[in-house]
Design an enzyme around this catalytic site. Sequence first.
Site, PDB file in Angstrom:
ATOM      1  N   GLY A 265       0.799  -1.219   0.000  1.00 58.11           N
ATOM      2  CA  GLY A 265       0.000   0.000   0.000  1.00 58.11           C
ATOM      3  C   GLY A 265       0.834   1.272   0.000  1.00 58.11           C
TER       4      GLY A 265
ATOM      5  CG  HIS B 132       9.523 -21.555  49.436  1.00 56.44           C
ATOM      6  ND1 HIS B 132      10.773 -21.117  49.049  1.00 56.44           N
ATOM      7  CD2 HIS B 132       9.709 -22.717  50.117  1.00 56.44           C
ATOM      8  CE1 HIS B 132      11.681 -21.979  49.494  1.00 56.44           C
ATOM      9  NE2 HIS B 132      11.054 -22.955  50.152  1.00 56.44           N
TER      10      HIS B 132
ATOM     11  N   GLY C 190      20.667  -4.107  13.363  1.00 62.61           N
ATOM     12  CA  GLY C 190      19.564  -3.205  13.671  1.00 62.61           C
ATOM     13  C   GLY C 190      18.482  -3.237  12.618  1.00 62.61           C
ATOM     14  NE  ARG C 191      12.949  -5.171  12.345  1.00 65.79           N
ATOM     15  CZ  ARG C 191      12.831  -6.125  11.423  1.00 65.79           C
ATOM     16  NH1 ARG C 191      13.698  -7.133  11.367  1.00 65.79           N
ATOM     17  NH2 ARG C 191      11.853  -6.087  10.538  1.00 65.79           N
TER      18      ARG C 191
ATOM     19  CB  ALA D   2      21.725  -9.355  13.823  1.00 65.57           C
TER      20      ALA D   2
ATOM     21  N   GLY E 219      23.732  -7.383  19.459  1.00 67.31           N
ATOM     22  CA  GLY E 219      22.495  -7.010  20.126  1.00 67.31           C
ATOM     23  C   GLY E 219      21.626  -8.228  20.411  1.00 67.31           C
ATOM     24  CB  ILE E 220      18.184  -8.466  21.757  1.00 63.70           C
ATOM     25  CG1 ILE E 220      18.437  -7.713  23.057  1.00 63.70           C
ATOM     26  CG2 ILE E 220      17.154  -9.568  21.990  1.00 63.70           C
ATOM     27  CD1 ILE E 220      17.223  -6.997  23.596  1.00 63.70           C
ATOM     28  CB  ILE E 221      18.025  -9.690  16.591  1.00 63.98           C
ATOM     29  CG1 ILE E 221      16.695  -9.000  16.896  1.00 63.98           C
ATOM     30  CG2 ILE E 221      17.869 -10.622  15.395  1.00 63.98           C
ATOM     31  CD1 ILE E 221      16.188  -8.115  15.773  1.00 63.98           C
TER      32      ILE E 221
END
Length: 384
Positions: free
Chosen positions: A14, A358, A177-178, A175, A88-90
């Site tokens: 779109g 517990h 970043g985005r 990896a 990083g995390i990914i």
Amino acid sequence: MAKGRKVEVVRGVGRFLDPHHLEVSLCSGTGLELTGEKQVIRFKQCVIAAGSQPVTLPFMPDDPRIVDSTGALELKTVPKRMLVVGGGIIGLEMATVYSALGARIDVVERLDGLMQGPDRDLVKVWEQYNHPRFDRVMVNTRTVSAEASEQGIRVTFDGEQAPAEPQCYDLVLVAVGRKPNGDRIGADKAGVHVDERGFIRVDKQMRSTVPHIFAIGDIVGQPMLAHKAVHEGHVAAEVAAGEALNNPELACSHFDALQIPGVAYTNPEVAWAGLTQLEAKAQGIKVEVAVFPWAASGRAIANGRDEGLTKLVFDADTRRVIGGGIVGTGAGDLISEVCLAIEMGADALDIGKTLHPHPTLGETVGMAAEVALGSCTDLPARRR
């Protein structure tokens, strides 16, 4: 869920034509291949949720052995040797998966440490546990070139911990970043402002510069997390519905989260919420920190996974919890109590006096609060 709510779904690509029309290049069936047909949709209000895409490195060759985070999930074979570009995390989540399958891993990160979100004491626990997974962890180091050959992808590095010679890998995961998709949807034709990085700026009600066009998720800014996007989507929908129905309560909705949790789904998991100790210091907030080590948790010991810790960060003046972090198995599930405590303005007494079952890992949150109170009987008494 959409079908059950009688939502019409149109599949395609779109782009805005003007502030009230969207042109969609249609896809075939459930696939991604364009049919050549187009459909124009008129709207009174619109929510942009166009997301983001992985950042690419221009010097990387076009080769199936070089993948982004999406490609890394389409496992064809298990590489013997893999490079993760970006600590990083990914990247570290994927490194955990491929390492578990038998790959030897190198990681290169241009900053001075891995996993930049949480406090360093949490990351240190993760690094100690995962040290055997990696052949090299190269921080303060950049990837500068790559060349595809029959033997693999030969990568050259530059920086503090760069090897002297190029290294050869069976698989390279990029990896780093985005980036948001704000510049891919013709937003300017609708009058929606998109900044130079591709983000759409919004107010607390998720409105863009065009009042009847809202935006949510990755495209409006960091952190790029699904749970943040969902809550933003709720706000946008409620505001839009409130206007349409003239409902003052819905029209007053706004996004004002005190914390947005982050989770690294690695092994062990690392989770954090609210302000980290480092962020509080940078903002000049005087804090008190309480840490409960999982080596004193009966459940963690029984699980054979006592390497973790639970940490709470309190405002020293109000004693209210303003942040927290957990490293250990299931940390992503455990952090929810910290999220609620921050949103509800709980202090150490509120958390510490709440009965926790517990033996569980969840009780480490209560015990960390008891550490802050000086009443924790599961650790040696403090010297007075």
